[in-house]
Design a protein around this motif. Structure first.
Motif, PDB file in Angstrom:
ATOM      1  N   ILE A   1      18.862  50.329 -51.523  1.00 37.81           N
ATOM      2  CA  ILE A   1      20.257  50.753 -51.353  1.00 37.81           C
ATOM      3  C   ILE A   1      20.872  50.893 -52.743  1.00 37.81           C
ATOM      4  CG2 ILE A   1      22.454  50.313 -50.222  1.00 37.81           C
ATOM      5  CD1 ILE A   1      20.041  50.555 -48.322  1.00 37.81           C
ATOM      6  N   MET A   2      21.267  52.119 -53.047  1.00 33.63           N
ATOM      7  CA  MET A   2      21.832  52.423 -54.355  1.00 33.63           C
ATOM      8  C   MET A   2      23.362  52.405 -54.312  1.00 33.63           C
ATOM      9  SD  MET A   2      19.007  52.968 -56.056  1.00 33.63           S
ATOM     10  CE  MET A   2      19.697  53.608 -57.594  1.00 33.63           C
ATOM     11  N   GLU A   3      23.977  52.579 -55.440  1.00 31.08           N
ATOM     12  CA  GLU A   3      25.423  52.815 -55.533  1.00 31.08           C
ATOM     13  C   GLU A   3      25.794  53.942 -54.573  1.00 31.08           C
ATOM     14  OE1 GLU A   3      29.244  52.221 -57.069  1.00 31.08           O
ATOM     15  OE2 GLU A   3      27.460  51.098 -57.610  1.00 31.08           O
ATOM     16  N   LYS A   4      26.996  53.900 -54.012  1.00 30.42           N
ATOM     17  CA  LYS A   4      27.487  54.853 -53.016  1.00 30.42           C
ATOM     18  C   LYS A   4      26.722  54.749 -51.698  1.00 30.42           C
ATOM     19  CE  LYS A   4      29.394  58.389 -56.099  1.00 30.42           C
ATOM     20  NZ  LYS A   4      29.413  59.838 -56.444  1.00 30.42           N
ATOM     21  N   GLU A   5      25.999  53.638 -51.502  1.00 24.92           N
ATOM     22  CA  GLU A   5      25.251  53.385 -50.265  1.00 24.92           C
ATOM     23  C   GLU A   5      24.169  54.439 -50.021  1.00 24.92           C
ATOM     24  OE1 GLU A   5      25.667  50.517 -48.543  1.00 24.92           O
ATOM     25  OE2 GLU A   5      27.048  50.075 -50.190  1.00 24.92           O
ATOM     26  N   ILE A   6      23.656  55.011 -51.079  1.00 23.46           N
ATOM     27  CA  ILE A   6      22.567  55.985 -50.952  1.00 23.46           C
ATOM     28  C   ILE A   6      21.264  55.233 -50.714  1.00 23.46           C
ATOM     29  CG2 ILE A   6      21.255  57.798 -52.140  1.00 23.46           C
ATOM     30  CD1 ILE A   6      23.841  58.314 -53.793  1.00 23.46           C
ATOM     31  N   GLU A   7      20.522  55.654 -49.693  1.00 24.95           N
ATOM     32  CA  GLU A   7      19.273  54.997 -49.349  1.00 24.95           C
ATOM     33  C   GLU A   7      18.083  55.770 -49.931  1.00 24.95           C
ATOM     34  OE1 GLU A   7      18.952  54.338 -45.171  1.00 24.95           O
ATOM     35  OE2 GLU A   7      20.770  53.100 -45.068  1.00 24.95           O
ATOM     36  N   VAL A   8      17.203  55.026 -50.587  1.00 27.00           N
ATOM     37  CA  VAL A   8      16.013  55.619 -51.207  1.00 27.00           C
ATOM     38  C   VAL A   8      14.783  54.888 -50.700  1.00 27.00           C
ATOM     39  CG1 VAL A   8      14.770  55.955 -53.388  1.00 27.00           C
ATOM     40  CG2 VAL A   8      17.255  56.325 -53.290  1.00 27.00           C
TER      41      VAL A   8
END
Length: 260
Positions: A234-241
Motif C-alpha cells: 500500500i503506497m501513498e494515496k492508497e495505491i496498491e502495488v
C-alpha cells in the motif's frame, strides 16, 4: 517513419578533438540524405565559431577534450542563442552513461557503429527537440561532476521534457513501451521510455525498488504491506502495488535498511 523517408533536412556539426572520430562519423552519416554536415571542430572555441557561422540543428559532441570540456559549450551562448540539440559521443564510462540518462540526453559510444547511430538519429527525429537544453546540461554537469544520484531527473514525454523531483515520485508503472509516473503532487506523467530504463537510471538509489515486473516504487512512499490476498504494498494515496513473491525477502530487507 524512417530517416530515409523524411524530407526534413538536419544540419549537423561534429565536435571532437580526434580527427579520426570526426572522419568516421562523416563516413557513417554519409548514407543519410536528410543529414548535411555543415562543419566540424576540434575544440570548444572552434565549435562556438562554427555554431555562430552555420547555426546547426544538431551537434555530435565529445565531452573529454583539451581546454574546455564539451559540458562547457553552453557557457559561450546566451539562452536565446541555443537553437540546437546535442548527442554526446564518448568513450565508455559507466557513470557518464548514467548521467546522460538522468538528464535525458542521447549518446553514442566510441567506436560508433551504424545501427546505433541510426537508432539515435531516429529518436532525435521523433523527439520534441531543443527542449530545456540549458537546464538539461546543468543537470548533466551536476551528475557528471559529483558522480552521485541527483535530487531530480529529466523525463522525456511526447510533449517535451519535465524535471521531476525524486521525492515527489510515488511509483513508476509499465505501460508497454511507455511508463506512467505517479506523483505525490501534480498530474501523472507518461514518459516515452520503458520501465527498464528508469530501473537502470535509479539502480544505485536504494530508495527505489522493483516490486513487480510492472512496478518500480519509491520505498519512502510505502505505507504498509498487506498479505490478505497475496502480498500487496500500500503506497501513498492508497495505491496498491502487487509484490512479486520472488522479491518479498528483498523487499523486507530494503525496507529494514531504510528504517521506515
Amino acid at each position: 517513419m524512417s530517416l530515409q523517408e523524411k524530407n526534413e533536412s538536419i544540419s549537423v556539426l561534429l565536435v571532437d578533438d580526434e580527427k579520426s572520430v570526426r572522419a568516421a562519423l562523416k563516413e557513417l552519416l554519409h548514407p543519410f540524405s536528410s543529414i548535411t554536415i555543415v562543419g566540424e571542430a576540434a575544440n570548444i572555441p572552434e565549435a562556438v565559431k562554427e555554431i555562430h557561422l552555420h547555426k546547426p540543428d544538431l551537434i555530435f559532441l565529445d565531452i573529454e577534450m583539451p581546454g574546455y570540456t564539451g559540458l562547457q559549450l553552453l557557457e559561450f551562448f546566451n539562452p536565446n542563442e541555443v537553437n540546437f540539440d546535442i548527442i554526446f559521443v564518448t568513450a565508455f564510462n559507466e557513470y557518464a552513461i548514467q548521467a546522460f540518462k538522468v538528464s535525458a540526453f542521447d549518446y553514442l559510444l566510441k567506436p560508433v557503429n551504424q545501427q546505433e547511430l541510426e537508432q539515435t538519429l531516429q529518436r532525435y527525429m521523433d523527439s520534441v527537440r531543443n527542449v530545456k537544453l540549458p537546464e538539461r546540461v546543468n543537470l548533466l554537469k551536476e551528475v557528471y561532476a559529483k558522480e552521485e544520484m541527483p535530487s531530480q531527473i529529466a523525463v522525456s514525454s511526447l510533449q517535451g521534457i519535465d524535471f521531476v523531483q525524486l521525492d515527489n515520485i510515488i511509483l513508476f508503472e509499465a505501460s508497454g513501451a511507455y511508463t506512467n509516473i505517479i506523483l505525490r503532487a501534480g498530474e501523472p506523467l507518461l514518459a516515452s521510455k520503458p520501465l527498464g530504463e528508469f530501473e537502470l537510471v535509479l539502480q544505485k538509489n536504494p530508495r527505489f525498488f522493483r516490486a513487480h515486473r510492472s512496478y518500480l516504487i519509491n520505498l519512502k512512499q510505502v505505507r504498509k504491506l498487506s498479505s490478505k490476498e497475496g502480498d500487496v504494498i500500500i503506497m501513498e494515496k492508497e495505491i496498491e502495488v502487487p509484490l512479486s513473491r520472488y522479491r518479498k525477502k528483498e523487499f523486507e530487507h530494503a525496507i529494514a535498511g531504510l528504517k521506515i
